[in-house]
Design an enzyme around this catalytic site. Structure first.
Site, PDB file in Angstrom:
ATOM      1  N   SER A 148       0.856  -1.197   0.000  1.00  0.00           N
ATOM      2  CA  SER A 148       0.000   0.000   0.000  1.00  0.00           C
ATOM      3  C   SER A 148       0.883   1.236   0.000  1.00  0.00           C
ATOM      4  O   SER A 148       2.037   1.181   0.474  1.00  0.00           O
ATOM      5  CB  SER A 148      -0.886   0.005   1.254  1.00  0.00           C
ATOM      6  OG  SER A 148      -1.498   1.271   1.449  1.00  0.00           O
ATOM      7  N   TYR A 161      -1.341  -0.110  10.671  1.00  0.00           N
ATOM      8  CA  TYR A 161      -1.572  -0.579   9.302  1.00  0.00           C
ATOM      9  C   TYR A 161      -0.401  -0.185   8.414  1.00  0.00           C
ATOM     10  O   TYR A 161       0.141  -1.028   7.670  1.00  0.00           O
ATOM     11  CB  TYR A 161      -2.864   0.015   8.750  1.00  0.00           C
ATOM     12  CG  TYR A 161      -3.104  -0.307   7.293  1.00  0.00           C
ATOM     13  CD1 TYR A 161      -3.481  -1.581   6.902  1.00  0.00           C
ATOM     14  CD2 TYR A 161      -2.938   0.667   6.303  1.00  0.00           C
ATOM     15  CE1 TYR A 161      -3.689  -1.891   5.560  1.00  0.00           C
ATOM     16  CE2 TYR A 161      -3.150   0.369   4.965  1.00  0.00           C
ATOM     17  CZ  TYR A 161      -3.523  -0.905   4.591  1.00  0.00           C
ATOM     18  OH  TYR A 161      -3.725  -1.211   3.261  1.00  0.00           O
TER      19      TYR A 161
END
Length: 253
Positions: A148, A161
């Site tokens: 990501s 995250y």
């Protein structure tokens, strides 16, 4: 787009029940690859496999939980029993659970680390012997890790995250030093804002509203956009490794 180089390859896609995983499975199958679909949601996997097979592709639904080593090992055995050796692995399974670090959500931290990082390692452990054997026999062998932009772009309240995705991108780089000399390609794909169900797990109303506002403000990527990049990446000539690719909505860039 069509990628003829996918023909006759045998792939494993984790997190294949929806989103980027499902789109990637369809894209690879459309190119002629046999695709093993791994995820926890059996009904959705079976529906996806049926659709791929009805369209002339080859798909195998294998229920698996990447947070459970025994489940991953059983899935690997099922794939090997059905199709033999794998030469393409897409680690896509992941979860995004943002909250302020001060909230101390150990439950969320553990789930993200076990899925986004340790889960990837479990899959790598299960299929690396396949990849190295395929490469040794002169075939193209790929390991693709879906990371990501949170691996290098900072978002408040997404610290854990982001840390898991930074670790995944770093893991991909380190693995290239081990497996690259053995002709196994390692690629990290880093999407920006993408329209999947990933945000549906957020239990913080303010952060959920913030994410919804981003989708309102700009046209997001689709799962198919990311799947197309993955298919392109693994369709390059065997000696070419697209090591790290960032894909963003134009307005986010």
């Amino acid at each position: 787009m069509s990628y003829p180089a996918l023909a006759a390859r045998t792939a494993v896609v984790t997190g294949a029940a929806s989103g980027i995983g499902a789109a990637t499975a369809r894209q690879l199958a459309a190119g002629g690859a046999r695709v093993a679909l791994l995820a926890r949601r059996t009904d959705q996997l079976q529906t996806l496999a049926a659709g791929i097979n009805a369209a002339g592709g080859q798909a195998l639904a294998v229920t698996a939980d990447v947070t459970d080593q025994a489940s991953v090992d059983a899935a690997a055995r099922a794939v090997h029993d059905a199709w033999g050796r794998v030469d393409l692995v897409v680690n896509n399974a992941g979860v995004m659970l943002p909250n302020p670090l001060a909230d101390g959500r150990l439950d969320e931290w553990t789930r993200m680390i076990d899925t986004n990082l340790t889960g990837v390692l479990r899959v790598i452990r299960a299929f690396t012997p396949d990849l190295t054997a395929a490469a040794a026999d002169g075939h193209t062998a790929d390991l693709v890790n879906v990371s990501s932009i949170a691996s290098h772009v900072l978002f408040p309240d997404y610290a854990v995250y982001g840390a898991t995705k930074a670790a995944l991108t770093q893991l991909s780089a380190a693995l290239r030093t081990e497996l690259g000399p053995r002709d196994v390609r390692i690629s990290a794909i880093e999407p920006g804002l993408t329209d999947t169900e990933l945000g549906g797990h957020i239990d913080n109303p303010a952060l959920r509203e913030q994410l919804d506002a981003m989708f309102t403000a700009m046209p997001a990527l689709t799962s198919e956009d990311v799947a197309d990049l993955i298919a392109y990446t693994v369709s390059r000539p065997r000696h070419v490794n697209l090591r790290q690719s960032v894909i963003l909505p134009t307005r986010q860039a």
